[in-house]
Design an enzyme around this catalytic site. Sequence first.
Site, short mmCIF file in Angstrom:
data_model
loop_
_atom_site.label_atom_id
_atom_site.label_comp_id
_atom_site.label_asym_id
_atom_site.label_seq_id
_atom_site.Cartn_x
_atom_site.Cartn_y
_atom_site.Cartn_z
CB SER A 176 45.75 -28.53 34.78
OG SER A 176 45.05 -27.58 34.03
CG ASP B 278 46.34 -20.67 37.09
OD1 ASP B 278 46.40 -20.37 35.89
OD2 ASP B 278 46.18 -21.84 37.49
CG HIS C 43 47.87 -23.41 34.66
ND1 HIS C 43 46.68 -23.54 35.35
CD2 HIS C 43 47.96 -24.51 33.86
CE1 HIS C 43 46.07 -24.65 34.98
NE2 HIS C 43 46.83 -25.26 34.09
#
Length: 438
Positions: free
Chosen positions: A219, A353, A384
């Site tokens: 991320s 996501d 995610h």
Amino acid sequence: NNCTMATQDSGYYDYTIVAPEMPAMFDGMKLAAVATVLYVIVRCLNLKSPTAAPDVTYQDTPLNRFLLKSCPILTKEYIPPLLWGKSGHLQTALYGKMGRVSCPHPIGLRKYLPMQDGATATFDLFEPMGDHRTGDDVTMVICPGIGNHSEKHYIRTFVGHSQKEGYRCAVLNHLGALPNIELTSPRMFTYGCTWEFASMVGYIKKMFPHTHLIVVGFSLGGNIVCKFLGENRTNQERVLCCVSVCQGYSALRAQETFLQWDQCRRFYNFLMADNMKKIILSHRGSLFGSATKMEDADLSRLYTATSLMQIDETIMRKFHGHNSLKEYYEKESCVHYIHNVDVPLLLVNSADDPLVHGSLLTIPRTLAEKKQNVIFALTLHGGHLGFFEGAVLVPQPLTWMDKVIVGYANAMCQWEKQKPPCQKSGNLNTPCPEEKAA
């Protein structure tokens, strides 16, 4: 008459009307309600969505052919848990709340690195649980997601898996993220500051002069590691490859999508902003002292902030003296640096996501189409940082994400071990003359 029944009592008749249609009507309403609920469940859980192999974008090179052959999970069907795994929201929520199934507890050694500006970076070092399959010394240098650290379940699961495969792991703890570690300067981690990660990598290179590096970012960490490698080509020395999972590539383009209610993105924005506020306020003394750039007005605005953008405008951009939010997002996004990365690069995202809007995925796809060293893998499901696998309800301890990163790293190590001498000090994507002829 089947609908009327008459009885005589005390000299008068009582007529009772029996309507068999009424129970039938109620039964119909119940069936309609059940059908509606089932329809909502099917739609929300995305049960009708098919399972599929990742959509992989790459150029046809000897290295990429070798990687995809040696890491077949990238081209095989990804099958999430049947009942809930096709919902990006549930994948994301379970990753955030549950973490992982049967999460291991790897034992590491915490390192403290003083920075030039007075800050103290920390990372945890985990030694391998055996020899690597190639016999080489290989270290995973790992950058977690926003506000995360080595004690998060998804990091611990990945580290435990990597250790068993013979990798040393170094995990950065984002500045200010650990609740029991005080800040030593009026600064904490930001969206794209690479100073702490660079300090960790420098330490690993110095302490283990013969180790090869596998760079991994999750991320926000994916943005940091790609920016780090692209900022200076010397940062790519001794790096075999880089893997980025679920990053957004451009904060400037992402901020507009983060204010939309599509896929409940605005709600996720609020939740992450609330978490960021808690982290910042836990270091209130260090960040809002008399000798800092912050003012009482900034603290007041922080309390009322409901989005990451408001926090970035009020607090985060000031750590590095950015004059505006636009400047902060522009300079801290890897999209302006990632094209300078020459080591093999695997970029992984999920189509469902809820945090990364689909419009942002043109960045990695275009990069993979233009650069030989880039592979972009887009899964249909995964949310995610979820990527759970499993049959029906209970997911497996290891996720598809864990297996892909280690599988790709294993393939890269094998390529490094067997590549011809003419490639030893050059670009890993440049074939030897005999390979070209073949």
